[in-house]
Motif scaffolding. Structure first.
Motif, PDB file in Angstrom:
ATOM      1  N   SER A 191      56.227 -23.910 -31.769  1.00  0.00           N
ATOM      2  CA  SER A 191      57.425 -24.193 -32.559  1.00  0.00           C
ATOM      3  C   SER A 191      57.740 -25.678 -32.646  1.00  0.00           C
ATOM      4  O   SER A 191      58.469 -26.116 -33.547  1.00  0.00           O
ATOM      5  CB  SER A 191      58.634 -23.468 -31.958  1.00  0.00           C
ATOM      6  N   GLY A 192      57.232 -26.471 -31.687  1.00  0.00           N
ATOM      7  CA  GLY A 192      57.573 -27.882 -31.604  1.00  0.00           C
ATOM      8  C   GLY A 192      58.898 -28.135 -30.909  1.00  0.00           C
ATOM      9  O   GLY A 192      59.337 -29.282 -30.810  1.00  0.00           O
ATOM     10  N   ASP A 193      59.538 -27.078 -30.400  1.00  0.00           N
ATOM     11  CA  ASP A 193      60.847 -27.221 -29.755  1.00  0.00           C
ATOM     12  C   ASP A 193      60.713 -27.832 -28.356  1.00  0.00           C
ATOM     13  O   ASP A 193      59.794 -27.496 -27.602  1.00  0.00           O
ATOM     14  CB  ASP A 193      61.531 -25.862 -29.609  1.00  0.00           C
ATOM     15  N   VAL A 194      61.645 -28.713 -28.017  1.00  0.00           N
ATOM     16  CA  VAL A 194      61.788 -29.178 -26.643  1.00  0.00           C
ATOM     17  C   VAL A 194      62.475 -28.072 -25.856  1.00  0.00           C
ATOM     18  O   VAL A 194      63.545 -27.603 -26.246  1.00  0.00           O
ATOM     19  CB  VAL A 194      62.605 -30.479 -26.573  1.00  0.00           C
ATOM     20  N   ILE A 195      61.863 -27.633 -24.758  1.00  0.00           N
ATOM     21  CA  ILE A 195      62.394 -26.477 -24.030  1.00  0.00           C
ATOM     22  C   ILE A 195      62.774 -26.803 -22.589  1.00  0.00           C
ATOM     23  O   ILE A 195      63.201 -25.913 -21.850  1.00  0.00           O
ATOM     24  CB  ILE A 195      61.393 -25.310 -24.053  1.00  0.00           C
ATOM     25  N   GLY A 196      62.658 -28.080 -22.198  1.00  0.00           N
ATOM     26  CA  GLY A 196      63.043 -28.444 -20.846  1.00  0.00           C
ATOM     27  C   GLY A 196      62.487 -29.799 -20.456  1.00  0.00           C
ATOM     28  O   GLY A 196      62.036 -30.575 -21.314  1.00  0.00           O
ATOM     29  N   SER A 197      62.520 -30.071 -19.163  1.00  0.00           N
ATOM     30  CA  SER A 197      62.053 -31.367 -18.667  1.00  0.00           C
ATOM     31  C   SER A 197      61.548 -31.216 -17.234  1.00  0.00           C
ATOM     32  O   SER A 197      61.953 -30.293 -16.505  1.00  0.00           O
ATOM     33  CB  SER A 197      63.182 -32.394 -18.715  1.00  0.00           C
ATOM     34  N   THR A 198      60.669 -32.122 -16.843  1.00  0.00           N
ATOM     35  CA  THR A 198      60.165 -32.187 -15.476  1.00  0.00           C
ATOM     36  C   THR A 198      59.687 -33.614 -15.231  1.00  0.00           C
ATOM     37  O   THR A 198      59.627 -34.415 -16.172  1.00  0.00           O
ATOM     38  CB  THR A 198      59.027 -31.169 -15.244  1.00  0.00           C
ATOM     39  N   ARG A 199      59.359 -33.943 -14.009  1.00  0.00           N
ATOM     40  CA  ARG A 199      58.854 -35.301 -13.752  1.00  0.00           C
ATOM     41  C   ARG A 199      58.170 -35.396 -12.398  1.00  0.00           C
ATOM     42  O   ARG A 199      58.409 -34.579 -11.495  1.00  0.00           O
ATOM     43  CB  ARG A 199      59.983 -36.333 -13.823  1.00  0.00           C
ATOM     44  N   TYR A 200      57.306 -36.393 -12.285  1.00  0.00           N
ATOM     45  CA  TYR A 200      56.881 -36.880 -10.985  1.00  0.00           C
ATOM     46  C   TYR A 200      57.978 -37.819 -10.500  1.00  0.00           C
ATOM     47  O   TYR A 200      58.536 -38.596 -11.282  1.00  0.00           O
ATOM     48  CB  TYR A 200      55.578 -37.673 -11.083  1.00  0.00           C
ATOM     49  N   HIS A 201      58.258 -37.794  -9.214  1.00  0.00           N
ATOM     50  CA  HIS A 201      59.248 -38.727  -8.654  1.00  0.00           C
ATOM     51  C   HIS A 201      58.868 -39.071  -7.223  1.00  0.00           C
ATOM     52  O   HIS A 201      57.941 -38.503  -6.659  1.00  0.00           O
ATOM     53  CB  HIS A 201      60.663 -38.134  -8.723  1.00  0.00           C
ATOM     54  N   ASP A 202      59.587 -40.025  -6.672  1.00  0.00           N
ATOM     55  CA  ASP A 202      59.272 -40.525  -5.324  1.00  0.00           C
ATOM     56  C   ASP A 202      57.776 -40.823  -5.207  1.00  0.00           C
ATOM     57  O   ASP A 202      57.103 -40.410  -4.266  1.00  0.00           O
ATOM     58  CB  ASP A 202      59.741 -39.548  -4.252  1.00  0.00           C
ATOM     59  N   ILE A 203      57.260 -41.546  -6.201  1.00  0.00           N
ATOM     60  CA  ILE A 203      55.858 -41.935  -6.226  1.00  0.00           C
ATOM     61  C   ILE A 203      55.634 -43.071  -5.226  1.00  0.00           C
ATOM     62  O   ILE A 203      56.315 -44.098  -5.288  1.00  0.00           O
ATOM     63  CB  ILE A 203      55.454 -42.379  -7.647  1.00  0.00           C
ATOM     64  N   VAL A 204      54.709 -42.862  -4.300  1.00  0.00           N
ATOM     65  CA  VAL A 204      54.419 -43.869  -3.264  1.00  0.00           C
ATOM     66  C   VAL A 204      52.925 -44.191  -3.336  1.00  0.00           C
ATOM     67  O   VAL A 204      52.098 -43.533  -2.685  1.00  0.00           O
ATOM     68  CB  VAL A 204      54.796 -43.363  -1.862  1.00  0.00           C
ATOM     69  N   PRO A 205      52.544 -45.216  -4.124  1.00  0.00           N
ATOM     70  CA  PRO A 205      51.119 -45.521  -4.307  1.00  0.00           C
ATOM     71  C   PRO A 205      50.384 -45.831  -3.002  1.00  0.00           C
ATOM     72  O   PRO A 205      49.198 -45.496  -2.865  1.00  0.00           O
ATOM     73  CB  PRO A 205      51.142 -46.744  -5.232  1.00  0.00           C
ATOM     74  N   ALA A 206      51.046 -46.457  -2.044  1.00  0.00           N
ATOM     75  CA  ALA A 206      50.368 -46.887  -0.817  1.00  0.00           C
ATOM     76  C   ALA A 206      49.756 -45.726  -0.038  1.00  0.00           C
ATOM     77  O   ALA A 206      48.763 -45.908   0.672  1.00  0.00           O
ATOM     78  CB  ALA A 206      51.344 -47.646   0.072  1.00  0.00           C
ATOM     79  N   VAL A 207      50.338 -44.530  -0.179  1.00  0.00           N
ATOM     80  CA  VAL A 207      49.807 -43.366   0.537  1.00  0.00           C
ATOM     81  C   VAL A 207      49.394 -42.253  -0.426  1.00  0.00           C
ATOM     82  O   VAL A 207      49.186 -41.109  -0.019  1.00  0.00           O
ATOM     83  CB  VAL A 207      50.817 -42.831   1.579  1.00  0.00           C
ATOM     84  N   ALA A 208      49.317 -42.586  -1.739  1.00  0.00           N
ATOM     85  CA  ALA A 208      48.891 -41.618  -2.767  1.00  0.00           C
ATOM     86  C   ALA A 208      49.726 -40.345  -2.710  1.00  0.00           C
ATOM     87  O   ALA A 208      49.213 -39.229  -2.724  1.00  0.00           O
ATOM     88  CB  ALA A 208      47.406 -41.308  -2.628  1.00  0.00           C
ATOM     89  N   ARG A 209      51.049 -40.535  -2.645  1.00  0.00           N
ATOM     90  CA  ARG A 209      51.972 -39.400  -2.589  1.00  0.00           C
ATOM     91  C   ARG A 209      52.914 -39.432  -3.780  1.00  0.00           C
ATOM     92  O   ARG A 209      53.371 -40.499  -4.210  1.00  0.00           O
ATOM     93  CB  ARG A 209      52.798 -39.449  -1.303  1.00  0.00           C
ATOM     94  N   LEU A 210      53.209 -38.253  -4.304  1.00  0.00           N
ATOM     95  CA  LEU A 210      54.255 -38.107  -5.307  1.00  0.00           C
ATOM     96  C   LEU A 210      54.874 -36.727  -5.166  1.00  0.00           C
ATOM     97  O   LEU A 210      54.335 -35.857  -4.474  1.00  0.00           O
ATOM     98  CB  LEU A 210      53.700 -38.333  -6.726  1.00  0.00           C
ATOM     99  N   GLU A 211      56.021 -36.546  -5.793  1.00  0.00           N
ATOM    100  CA  GLU A 211      56.694 -35.262  -5.769  1.00  0.00           C
ATOM    101  C   GLU A 211      56.914 -34.778  -7.198  1.00  0.00           C
ATOM    102  O   GLU A 211      56.926 -35.571  -8.139  1.00  0.00           O
ATOM    103  CB  GLU A 211      58.022 -35.353  -5.015  1.00  0.00           C
ATOM    104  N   ILE A 212      57.068 -33.475  -7.343  1.00  0.00           N
ATOM    105  CA  ILE A 212      57.385 -32.851  -8.630  1.00  0.00           C
ATOM    106  C   ILE A 212      58.800 -32.303  -8.539  1.00  0.00           C
ATOM    107  O   ILE A 212      59.140 -31.597  -7.584  1.00  0.00           O
ATOM    108  CB  ILE A 212      56.402 -31.716  -8.952  1.00  0.00           C
ATOM    109  N   GLY A 213      59.625 -32.645  -9.528  1.00  0.00           N
ATOM    110  CA  GLY A 213      60.998 -32.156  -9.490  1.00  0.00           C
ATOM    111  C   GLY A 213      61.745 -32.436 -10.775  1.00  0.00           C
ATOM    112  O   GLY A 213      61.146 -32.728 -11.802  1.00  0.00           O
ATOM    113  N   TYR A 214      63.084 -32.317 -10.692  1.00  0.00           N
ATOM    114  CA  TYR A 214      63.949 -32.452 -11.860  1.00  0.00           C
ATOM    115  C   TYR A 214      63.471 -31.496 -12.958  1.00  0.00           C
ATOM    116  O   TYR A 214      63.515 -31.820 -14.144  1.00  0.00           O
ATOM    117  CB  TYR A 214      63.945 -33.888 -12.385  1.00  0.00           C
TER     118      TYR A 214
END
Length: 205
Positions: free
Chosen positions: A82-105
């Motif tokens: 449909s092309g409709d926007v149906i929500g949102s998500t993101r990577y957050h708390d990205i810490v490159p030094a230890v190759a860590r990130l979180e999924i949320g929002y």
């Protein structure tokens, strides 16, 4: 021994599968995102971060500020048919030094909840994190009263790391406990098979 780091830095990218697209969140998504949040009046949920009417532009601005600072990578979720926007998500708390990130929002318009969309989004985000970015670990955090979110994360096969007590403010001014989960790179192949199996079952129904 040096600390692990990402194979490549997290940067805006479009991901897609099963009729679901994750595209870089942009200011022009504001009205469509507000329309999606109106399906179910999701901002009324005490345990989520869905923007209320009139607050979506600021919500996107804050997400993009986090992207510029290097600790967030936000997406709009689009139904490809449909092309409709149906929500949102993101990577957050990205810490490159230890190759860590979180999924949320993460949130979806009510009509898309309990569909293939959440499983597809998690498959896309985890696949990109582990196979392209080279993440060592992916984490999640959720409100101690967001039982639906906790069950969804646990169904992925994530490890429950513990509870951070008196950790963060809710929109109503109360203070929540936060339940933390993680998934290590070595655990990803089995989780990937599980998610793909779930999607096959959904399409067979």
């Amino acid at each position: 021994m040096p600390s692990p780091s990402f194979r490549q830095p997290p940067s805006p990218v479009t991901l897609g599968d099963n009729g679901v697209l994750l595209v870089p969140l942009m200011p022009e998504h504001a009205q469509a995102l507000e329309n999606a949040a109106a399906d179910g009046k999701l901002w009324q949920l005490r345990v989520t971060s869905v923007p209320a009417p009139g607050e979506t532009a600021a919500y996107i601005e804050a997400a993009l500020a986090g992207q510029k600072a290097g600790h967030m990578l936000p997406f709009a979720i689009i139904d490809e048919h449909s092309g409709d926007v149906i929500g949102s998500t993101r990577y957050h708390d990205i810490v490159p030094a230890v190759a860590r990130l979180e999924i949320g929002y993460t949130w979806y318009a009510k009509r898309w909840q309990r569909s293939h969309v959440n499983t597809t989004c998690k498959l896309l985000l985890l696949r990109h994190a582990f196979e392209i970015l080279g993440a060592a670990v992916v984490g999640w955090r959720t409100d101690n009263f967001n039982f639906a979110s906790q069950k969804a994360i646990e169904r992925l096969g994530a490890h429950k790391d513990g509870v951070l007590r008196h950790h963060a403010l809710r929109r109503d001014g109360s203070v929540r406990d936060t339940v933390a989960y993680s998934l290590l790179a070595g655990e990803w192949p089995e989780v990937q098979k599980h998610l793909e199996y779930q999607l096959k079952r959904h399409h067979a129904d």
